[in-house]
Scaffold this active site. Structure first.
Site, PDB file in Angstrom:
ATOM      1  N   GLU A   1       5.137  -3.760  12.568  1.00 55.18           N
ATOM      2  CA  GLU A   1       4.113  -2.727  12.402  1.00 55.18           C
ATOM      3  C   GLU A   1       2.960  -3.390  11.682  1.00 55.18           C
ATOM      4  O   GLU A   1       3.059  -3.756  10.519  1.00 55.18           O
ATOM      5  CB  GLU A   1       4.672  -1.540  11.606  1.00 55.18           C
ATOM      6  CG  GLU A   1       3.923  -0.232  11.829  1.00 55.18           C
ATOM      7  CD  GLU A   1       2.587  -0.174  11.107  1.00 55.18           C
ATOM      8  OE1 GLU A   1       1.558  -0.245  11.810  1.00 55.18           O
ATOM      9  OE2 GLU A   1       2.565  -0.074   9.887  1.00 55.18           O
TER      10      GLU A   1
ATOM     11  N   CYS B   1      -3.121   1.224   7.034  1.00 54.34           N
ATOM     12  CA  CYS B   1      -3.220   0.724   8.401  1.00 54.34           C
ATOM     13  C   CYS B   1      -3.755   1.797   9.335  1.00 54.34           C
ATOM     14  O   CYS B   1      -4.256   1.484  10.417  1.00 54.34           O
ATOM     15  CB  CYS B   1      -1.867   0.201   8.887  1.00 54.34           C
ATOM     16  SG  CYS B   1      -0.523   1.382   8.713  1.00 54.34           S
TER      17      CYS B   1
ATOM     18  N   ASN C   1       0.806  -1.230   0.000  1.00 56.29           N
ATOM     19  CA  ASN C   1       0.000   0.000   0.000  1.00 56.29           C
ATOM     20  C   ASN C   1       0.834   1.272   0.000  1.00 56.29           C
ATOM     21  O   ASN C   1       0.374   2.319  -0.445  1.00 56.29           O
ATOM     22  CB  ASN C   1      -1.000   0.003   1.160  1.00 56.29           C
ATOM     23  CG  ASN C   1      -0.349  -0.123   2.513  1.00 56.29           C
ATOM     24  OD1 ASN C   1       0.788  -0.580   2.633  1.00 56.29           O
ATOM     25  ND2 ASN C   1      -1.049   0.276   3.547  1.00 56.29           N
TER      26      ASN C   1
ATOM     27  N   GLU D   1       8.906   3.209  13.941  1.00 55.32           N
ATOM     28  CA  GLU D   1       9.642   3.602  12.757  1.00 55.32           C
ATOM     29  C   GLU D   1       9.542   5.116  12.599  1.00 55.32           C
ATOM     30  O   GLU D   1       8.697   5.762  13.209  1.00 55.32           O
ATOM     31  CB  GLU D   1       9.092   2.875  11.527  1.00 55.32           C
ATOM     32  CG  GLU D   1       9.307   1.366  11.618  1.00 55.32           C
ATOM     33  CD  GLU D   1       8.934   0.605  10.365  1.00 55.32           C
ATOM     34  OE1 GLU D   1       8.038   1.072   9.633  1.00 55.32           O
ATOM     35  OE2 GLU D   1       9.525  -0.447  10.117  1.00 55.32           O
TER      36      GLU D   1
END
Length: 499
Positions: free
Chosen positions: A252, A286, A154, A466
């Site tokens: 993640e 997400c 994505n 991150e």
């Protein structure tokens, strides 16, 4: 239709096919008969070659001064600027997001390059007083080793950049395993890294299926760290495998993000955030707004506003400048979204808009799902608790601020959260009480900046972040250094106090 691109693995500075010669196809989700690229179906043998190359390169790469390593990443950023439009066009064809979003994806990679390059002249440790006389104490950051980067489709440029750039500046070497849906984007990105002049073996690319290549990377004994972005189900396997094999791991994973709209909110502003958060990238983020928690005093009015705005959204190919909502990435994901609408109806949710696979003229050859609004959703329904990853938003009525906080937190995930209110006290309470790695006040749940930590709590991640300086704690190990210049034995952790 353009002639399909031919993608290859990039190992030890060479573009190579899979050892088996097997290939797969990447197709345009807006026109599924169009093959965008062919790419290797790699196997454990190819992973072995790539990891060995990364291990050899690590021995010398880690010794290059960090500012010099950062200069390579700075050059990658400059090249990304040069190829920005080419990459954005390719991204829109390969995974479907509208061009404006694709350009933003590449820009995020550019921003990450410049930010990460700056860290090459920092990578700060600490100095601190010793408890002993004539003794010096400090901490320094050390590279971890060979890093396997497993990335989703994505954000096919931004997320690999988020991982690879700080990893390289910190002195690690990497093996990138991109998603099967975006091999062409990954190939172009690694071509840019190669053009920037990175030594052979410092960055490697291995295409293939997650269950084959991804699994082999996660299990490989010479991989020191795995950085994974993807589903919570796959993340659980990655985490357990890394735990068993004593690897560093950064996860993640999913989200079930909510936007609260209180009765005192600027409703027009909240509407802008809700539409962008729910339907940007066709809901395939997400951080997408999966739930709208609407105060009962404004729910009816806001729902009407949302229906009106949603009805104006234009479905289409990402390469069409008039498109607002692009396709779902592939047939499997399209059917997954459709199945969740069956579940919603079975549970008693009301479909206010959308709810079907789009079949009108111009869309029937792609994987399009209508922007969908579900009403009468309760917090315990599956569509209020499970990640759908499509253009579907669930409306939940709340009776108070406290009710909204409790419902937002009542989910296995904890990535992003949002509240629209004019009450500063509510805003600060929400900042404190919302169980999420990210909280927006009067902003949508989507949208990250590379100089701030990104990640979540609960089943969204494993505590690492991150982006920002926090990513340095993923890609470096702390080393504590003592220098004793007293000329005699001094014993720490011994009671040296008198009296």
């Amino acid at each position: 239709m353009s002639h399909p691109l031919t993608c290859r693995n990039y190992i030890a500075g060479e573009w190579v096919n899979a050892a088996s010669g097997a290939t797969l196809e990447s197709r345009n989700p807006a026109v599924s008969r169009e093959v965008v690229a062919t790419f290797p179906r790699s196997a454990a043998t190819d992973v072995e070659t790539a990891v060995a190359a990364a291990r050899r390169a690590y021995r010398s790469w880690r010794l290059i001064p960090a500012p010099a390593r950062a200069e390579y990443v700075q050059r990658v950023g400059e090249l990304l600027r040069k190829y920005k439009e080419e990459l954005a066009q390719l991204m829109s064809r390969e995974m479907g997001k509208p061009l404006a979003e694709a350009r933003g994806d590449v820009q995020e990679g550019i921003d990450c390059a410049y930010y990460s390059a700056g860290e090459g002249r920092r990578l700060f440790g600490q100095t601190t007083p010793s408890e002993m006389p004539n003794k010096f104490a400090m901490t320094v950051r050390m590279p971890v080793g060979v890093c396997a980067l497993i990335t989703p489709w994505n954000f096919p440029v931004a997320i690999p950049c988020w991982k690879a750039m700080p990893a390289l500046v910190c002195g690690n070497t990497v093996v990138l395993k991109p998603a099967e849906d975006t091999p062409a984007c990954a190939t172009k990105l690694v071509e840019i890294f190669a053009e920037a002049g990175l030594p052979e073996g410092v960055i490697n690319l291995v295409h293939g299926v997650g269950e084959e290549v991804g699994k082999a990377l996660v299990e490989h004994p010479n991989v020191d760290l795995v950085s994974f972005t993807g589903s919570s189900e796959t993340g659980a396997f990655v985490g357990s495998t890394c735990g068993r094999t004593h690897k560093r791991v950064c996860l993640e994973m999913g989200g079930k993000n909510a936007q609260i709209v209180m009765e005192d909110a600027d409703l027009q502003l909240a509407l802008d955030g809700a539409v962008w958060g729910a339907f940007g990238t066709a809901g395939q983020r997400c951080t997408a707004t999966s739930r709208l928690l609407l105060h009962r005093d404004i729910k009816e009015k806001f729902t009407d506003m949302l229906k009106e705005r949603t009805s104006q959204l234009r479905l289409g190919a990402g390469t069409d400048p008039n498109t607002d909502v692009g396709p779902i990435v592939n047939e499997k994901q399209l059917q997954r979204v459709s199945k969740y609408l069956d579940i919603a109806r079975e549970e008693g949710a009301k479909v206010l808009m959308g709810g079907e696979i789009a079949t009108e003229e111009g869309l029937q050859n792609g994987y399009f799902f209508e922007p969908t609004i579900l009403d009468c959703v309760t917090p315990q329904m599956r569509v209020a608790r499970e990640e759908i990853f499509g253009p579907v938003v669930a409306l939940i009525e709340v009776h108070s601020f406290e009710d909204a906080i409790a419902i937002l937190n009542d989910t296995p995930y904890g990535l992003s959260s949002s509240i629209y209110t004019r009450d500063v006290n509510r805003a600060f309470t929400a900042m404190r009480d919302l169980e999420a790695g990210i909280t927006y006040i009067n902003g949508p749940t989507i949208g990250a900046e590379v100089h701030l930590p990104f990640g979540g709590v609960k089943q969204t991640g494993n505590g690492h972040r991150e982006a920002g300086t926090a990513v340095l704690d993923v890609f470096t190990d702390w080393k504590t250094v003592y220098v004793d210049f007293s000329g005699s034995l001094q014993r720490a952790q011994i009671d040296n106090r008198i009296g």
